[in-house]
Design an enzyme around this catalytic site. Structure first.
Site, short mmCIF file in Angstrom:
data_model
loop_
_atom_site.label_atom_id
_atom_site.label_comp_id
_atom_site.label_asym_id
_atom_site.label_seq_id
_atom_site.Cartn_x
_atom_site.Cartn_y
_atom_site.Cartn_z
CE1 TYR A 186 0.48 1.55 14.66
CE2 TYR A 186 -0.04 2.02 16.96
CZ TYR A 186 -0.36 1.42 15.75
OH TYR A 186 -1.52 0.69 15.63
CB VAL A 213 -0.98 0.04 1.20
CG1 VAL A 213 -1.98 -1.10 1.11
CG2 VAL A 213 -0.24 0.05 2.53
CB SER A 264 -4.22 2.70 16.97
OG SER A 264 -3.71 2.28 18.23
#
Length: 257
Positions: A155, A65, A142
């Site tokens: 992240y 991706v 998340s």
């Protein structure tokens, strides 16, 4: 569970080879969709497809991706082969631990390439096709994008970007008939999280903080994704649903009583 909410619908799920992605592929397949399961590992995709519910139509497609040209070709081929695209689930992501001081540039870019660029590339390619059918996008964020963790700077930053990218797309494309929403899981029993779930002390620390006292199962996240993609959520747009067992209900203070 309705068994036919997605009959005759075409769904693309990135990161479909394992964990939440594989559970999402299974869920849409059970509900009648033709599901294109996307990932970098052909073996994982084929294994997950073989484990999907009997009678499901799951089509594995190997694609990175973070590769813009490959994502454009993927979406074009899906529409050519199946005639339409109704739902895009942007689930593919990676995590590299480290503080800002500890992370090297390559690791920082690697996380953003997969977690942010991948969402951008797939959404941009899909939007013209989703517009034609009144489709939708569900981003898998998340709780780490809604608040920070120690030692996860890249992240946290990438998932935080997904939060506001979801908001931007929800505003920009709603009047074109395309809804955009996000789910935000906390600890989920996947192979990626095994360093937590296989460590009794670390798992116990999570269970202490999560109101329901356990990690999520991938299927529990997939069920919320399916809800957001369905007509049951026809007036839900720009929503961010934590699938966290009550983790974010806490003030952050330790248990006192």
């Amino acid at each position: 569970m309705s068994e036919s909410r997605f009959t005759d619908r075409v769904v693309v799920v990135t990161g479909g080879g394992s964990g939440i992605g594989a559970a999402t592929v299974d869920r849409f397949g059970r509900e009648g969709a033709t599901v294109i399961s996307v990932g970098r590992s052909e073996d994982k995709l084929k294994r997950a497809a073989a484990e999907a519910a009997a009678g499901s139509t799951v089509v594995p497609r190997v694609t990175d991706v973070s590769d813009e040209a490959a994502v454009n070709a993927l979406i074009a081929s899906v529409v050519e082969d199946f005639g339409r695209l109704d739902v895009l689930v942007n689930n593919a992501a990676i995590a590299v631990p480290g503080t800002v001081e500890q992370l090297d540039t390559a690791s920082w870019r690697q996380v953003f390439d997969a977690d942010v660029d991948g969402v951008f590339f797939a959404s941009r390619a899909a939007l013209p096709h989703l517009r034609r059918v009144g489709g939708c996008i569900v981003n898998v964020g998340s709780v780490s994008g809604l608040g920070a963790d120690w030692g996860m700077a890249a992240y946290n930053s990438a998932k935080g970007a997904v939060v506001n990218l979801t908001n931007a797309m929800a505003l920009d494309h709603a009047r074109d008939g395309v809804r955009v929403n996000a789910v935000h899981p906390s600890l989920t029993r996947t192979s990626v999280a095994s360093f937590v779930t296989d460590n009794a002390e670390m798992l116990g620390a999570f269970e202490e903080r999560i109101a329901m006292g356990r990690a999520a199962e991938p299927s529990e996240v997939a069920s919320v994704i399916a809800f957001l993609a369905s007509e049951d959520a026809s007036f839900v747009n720009g929503a961010h649903i934590p699938v966290d067992g009550g983790l974010r209900a806490s003030s952050g203070q330790p248990r006192m009583f």
